[in-house]
Design a protein around this motif. Sequence first.
Motif, PDB file in Angstrom:
ATOM      1  N   HIS A   9      -4.187  -3.571  -0.842  1.00 65.31           N
ATOM      2  CA  HIS A   9      -2.648  -3.484  -0.764  1.00 65.31           C
ATOM      3  C   HIS A   9      -2.095  -4.214   0.446  1.00 65.31           C
ATOM      4  CE1 HIS A   9      -3.629   0.192  -2.687  1.00 65.31           C
ATOM      5  NE2 HIS A   9      -3.359  -0.508  -3.867  1.00 65.31           N
ATOM      6  N   ASP A  12      -2.514  -2.942   4.026  1.00 64.13           N
ATOM      7  CA  ASP A  12      -4.001  -2.009   4.063  1.00 64.13           C
ATOM      8  C   ASP A  12      -4.847  -2.404   5.629  1.00 64.13           C
ATOM      9  OD1 ASP A  12      -3.599  -0.203   2.363  1.00 64.13           O
ATOM     10  OD2 ASP A  12      -4.744  -1.395   0.808  1.00 64.13           O
ATOM     11  N   HIS A 115      -8.492   0.784  -3.384  1.00 63.81           N
ATOM     12  CA  HIS A 115      -9.396   0.637  -2.067  1.00 63.81           C
ATOM     13  C   HIS A 115     -10.854   0.725  -2.318  1.00 63.81           C
ATOM     14  CE1 HIS A 115      -6.008   2.616   0.781  1.00 63.81           C
ATOM     15  NE2 HIS A 115      -5.359   1.662  -0.033  1.00 63.81           N
TER      16      HIS A 115
HETATM   17 ZN   LIG Z   1      -3.769   0.698   0.158  1.00 60.93          ZN
END
Ligand SMILES: [Zn+2]
Length: 241
Positions: A9, A12, A115
């Motif tokens: 994202h 991150d 992730h």
């Molecule tokens: Zn994330």
Amino acid sequence: MNILAVGAHPDDVEFNCGGTLAKYAAQGHKVFIATSTNGNIGSAHHTMEEIARIRKAEAARSAAIIGAEYICLDYDDEMFFEESRKTRLEFINLVRYCKADVIFTHSLHDYNPDHMLTAKIISDIAVMIPIAHLKTEAPPYDVVPSIWHFEPVHGMGFVPTDYVDITDFYETKKKMLACMESQGQWMADNYAQMGGDTEMFFDGIRITSEYRGMQAGCKYAEAFARAMDGYRTRMTERVLP
Ligand SMILES: [Zn+2]
């Protein structure tokens, strides 16, 4: 070196290795920041298309602070669960486009499925980069990039093998994260019961950086775990300074 950091994202990468990327960029290395998803569920106020556009612009602004290029693979946020021929080739193409020598990505053990899949695909495809029969738009090159995993948010369950002193780049890291303006509202809207707001966001960064700094013997540090792959370790001896 060419350095690629891949997160699921927008934010991150900045959260977990922004200081390291700022440091390497200042040393003259070429840095790329990529995300698998466009963050399109990250707002209760905008449409999915609007927030994707906003978050990609925020990520591009953050990357520009250190002279890095931002690339988005545009998968749907929290719906990135499909590993296929298409996804694998897209990630191979991403790494080849960046001609990455070193890749930073999530831990394989993390709280978020986007992730973990991002980390898994990167781990899977690193050895495929030089293989000519795997056709992508960007051509193959003769390197198997070495992989370092960055820690899950707040370091839950993470055992580092390497640290990078980011003391001189901590303010740059904060500036990069300050570009993610939409996510302060997101924290307040969704995680207020946990005290979630922009302050919590920055507290998390400071506490984690100080904690890792204490372990590494400096004021602020970021922590990494080197992918344990004997083949890769022999192929490319690139270490964190
Ligand atoms: Zn994330």
